[in-house]
Enzyme design. Structure first.
Site, PDB file in Angstrom:
ATOM      1  N   ARG A  59      54.985  29.398 -84.877  1.00  0.00           N
ATOM      2  CA  ARG A  59      53.993  29.549 -83.807  1.00  0.00           C
ATOM      3  C   ARG A  59      53.035  28.367 -83.808  1.00  0.00           C
ATOM      4  NH1 ARG A  59      49.761  32.039 -84.673  1.00  0.00           N
ATOM      5  NH2 ARG A  59      50.640  33.761 -85.856  1.00  0.00           N
ATOM      6  N   TYR A 112      49.822  25.798 -57.427  1.00  0.00           N
ATOM      7  CA  TYR A 112      50.945  26.687 -57.723  1.00  0.00           C
ATOM      8  C   TYR A 112      50.456  28.146 -57.679  1.00  0.00           C
ATOM      9  CZ  TYR A 112      54.891  28.605 -60.313  1.00  0.00           C
ATOM     10  OH  TYR A 112      55.977  29.339 -60.698  1.00  0.00           O
ATOM     11  N   ASP A 184      47.898  18.913 -62.852  1.00  0.00           N
ATOM     12  CA  ASP A 184      49.236  19.488 -63.021  1.00  0.00           C
ATOM     13  C   ASP A 184      50.202  18.505 -62.375  1.00  0.00           C
ATOM     14  OD1 ASP A 184      51.673  20.781 -62.681  1.00  0.00           O
ATOM     15  OD2 ASP A 184      50.763  22.759 -62.413  1.00  0.00           O
ATOM     16  N   LYS A 209      60.827  22.391 -64.845  1.00  0.00           N
ATOM     17  CA  LYS A 209      61.256  21.833 -63.578  1.00  0.00           C
ATOM     18  C   LYS A 209      61.965  20.486 -63.780  1.00  0.00           C
ATOM     19  CE  LYS A 209      59.114  25.463 -61.985  1.00  0.00           C
ATOM     20  NZ  LYS A 209      57.707  25.367 -61.575  1.00  0.00           N
TER      21      LYS A 209
HETATM   22  C1  LIG Z   1      56.597  26.103 -61.856  1.00  0.00           C
HETATM   23  C2  LIG Z   1      55.242  25.544 -61.884  1.00  0.00           C
HETATM   24  C3  LIG Z   1      54.287  26.011 -62.791  1.00  0.00           C
HETATM   25  C4  LIG Z   1      54.584  27.122 -63.759  1.00  0.00           C
HETATM   26  O1  LIG Z   1      55.594  26.757 -64.655  1.00  0.00           O
HETATM   27  P1  LIG Z   1      56.538  27.829 -65.400  1.00  0.00           P
HETATM   28  O2  LIG Z   1      57.326  26.964 -66.313  1.00  0.00           O
HETATM   29  O3  LIG Z   1      57.346  28.495 -64.332  1.00  0.00           O
HETATM   30  O4  LIG Z   1      55.634  28.783 -66.085  1.00  0.00           O
HETATM   31  C5  LIG Z   1      53.026  25.432 -62.778  1.00  0.00           C
HETATM   32  N1  LIG Z   1      52.711  24.455 -61.898  1.00  0.00           N
HETATM   33  C6  LIG Z   1      53.598  23.988 -61.001  1.00  0.00           C
HETATM   34  C7  LIG Z   1      53.188  22.912 -60.068  1.00  0.00           C
HETATM   35  C8  LIG Z   1      54.887  24.509 -60.958  1.00  0.00           C
HETATM   36  O5  LIG Z   1      55.772  24.047 -60.069  1.00  0.00           O
END
Ligand SMILES: *Cc1c(COP(=O)(O)O)cnc(C)c1O
Length: 398
Positions: A59, A112, A184, A209
């Protein structure tokens, strides 16, 4: 090798078989699923905790997460980034590590969906004030600043309308007010924009992603420029157990090695797809930052180094009926609300990410029932583009 009893039970072998020594090394990063690590003696364990060296319990960190974090650090121009169990846990670690009751957080108004939910529904329960403003308009962002604004959270390319944030104005705003700026960078990726080069304090990714790229690992990444801030975020991630699985890290590292090649290919496909869709009857609007007709084209050209990314949005006439016909006609393209996969995916905000909004609220953001967002993949353009064009044509016959 240690001597094992010749006819011992299986239990006599428990934890007693040493790993074979080899003069050669594996070429592939080994997958290390161990949750626990044994230290030689209490002095050594003490030193591990004191100096942050060596692993103790997964962890708190493990080799596969370290290797992946170091590689993403290199792409982002960061040091000391950490991997978390999802993109949302990276967002959560930032909030948990940086904020206290009484603070105010200012976010872009098209973040998001889950980040928006966290801001509007969850942070207020903990006594944290939040507000949202249009990130393409830094004057609107400035007007939303409060004396207790501790953190500004933005995405460079908004979802799903692909507007480009006024990053220069927002960075100046953070500098003037002393608020921390978290970016982000999931949609832009370090190939289009490196937030630390421009003055951001924190970079967040959904590694799920484009960076991992194969829709088979759920992970996040977060790095902070300031060492104390990085420690606070890391401590929050460890305490709240936002830790990643070694196997997911291992898969993501493998995916990462082709990330820039995948993105470049997907981006070429996206530019060609945007132009092809713009020429289709019944397609009322195409949104792609690389196109001259994008509302923020000049800003995108400056900020993203002339690149447009792999996301394209478009709108067809004919409402939900035409939208249903489109996804059925494009049967080889996954209709799935994600992005960044090697394969092209199609998402329909009105029935998924933005379904809780009223049609009027969606319309205000420019999203009708005929609005789609495409995450363009690495397929052969000769296959992908005719397929999408045929689906657009079929949608208008419905
Ligand atoms: C998908 C996404 C998230 C969240 O990510 P997860 O891996 O699905 O938890 C956060 N910000 C953006 C811009 C995203 O496309």
């Amino acid at each position: 090798m240690a001597k094992l009893p010749p006819q011992g039970s299986a239990q006599s072998l428990v934890r007693r078989t040493p790993w074979p020594q080899s003069t050669s090394r594996p070429v592939v990063t080994p997958l290390q699923p161990s949750v626990v690590y044994a230290s030689p003696d209490p002095d050594a364990l003490d030193a591990q905790y004191r100096d942050g060296t060596g692993y103790t319990y997964a962890r708190e960190g493990h080799p596969n997460a370290s290797v992946l974090a170091t590689k993403i650090d290199a792409l982002e121009g960061a040091t000391g980034g950490i991997i978390t169990g999802s993109g949302m846990s990276a967002v959560g670690a930032v909030f948990l590590g940086c904020l206290k009751a009484g603070d105010h957080v200012l976010g872009g108004d098209q973040l998001y969906g889950r980040t928006l939910r966290l801001m509007t529904q969850d942070l207020p329960r903990f006594g944290i004030e939040t507000s949202l403003a249009d990130p393409t308009d830094s004057a609107a962002m400035r007007a939303a600043i409060r004396p207790n604004t501790r953190l500004i959270v933005v995405e460079v390319i908004s979802n799903p309308t692909l507007r480009i944030a006024d990053m220069e104005g927002i960075i100046a705003l953070a500098r003037d007010t002393g608020a921390l700026l978290a970016v982000d960078n999931t949609f832009t990726t370090p190939r289009l924009y490196r937030p630390f080069d421009h003055g951001a304090d924190i970079v967040i990714h959904s590694v799920t992603k484009l960076l991992a790229g194969h829709s088979d690992a759920l992970l996040g990444y977060v790095a902070a420029r300031d060492g104390d801030l990085a420690r606070a975020i890391r401590d929050a991630a460890v305490t709240f157990g936002l830790s990643p699985s070694p196997f997911d890290c291992w898969l993501a590292e493998r995916g990462l090695h082709s990330f820039d090649i995948r993105l470049d290919r997907a981006e070429r496909n996206a530019a060609a797809l945007a132009d092809a869709l713009a020429g289709c009857a019944g397609v009322t609007r195409v949104i792609y930052p690389g196109r001259q007709d994008h509302p923020d084209h000049n800003r995108a050209a400056g900020l993203l180094g002339g690149r447009g990314g792999n996301m394209v949005s478009f709108e067809i006439s004919g409402g939900r009926r035409a939208a249903n016909a489109f996804t059925r006609a494009a049967s080889q393209i996954a209709f799935a609300p994600t992005l960044g996969d090697v394969g092209t995916t199609l998402s329909h905000p009105a029935s998924s990410s933005h379904r809780i909004m009223t049609p009027q609220a969606r319309a205000a953001l420019g999203m009708s029932e005929g609005f789609f967002r495409v995450s363009v993949g690495i397929e052969e353009p000769e296959i992908l583009i005719p397929e999408m064009v045929r689906a657009a044509e079929a949608s208008q016959r419905a």
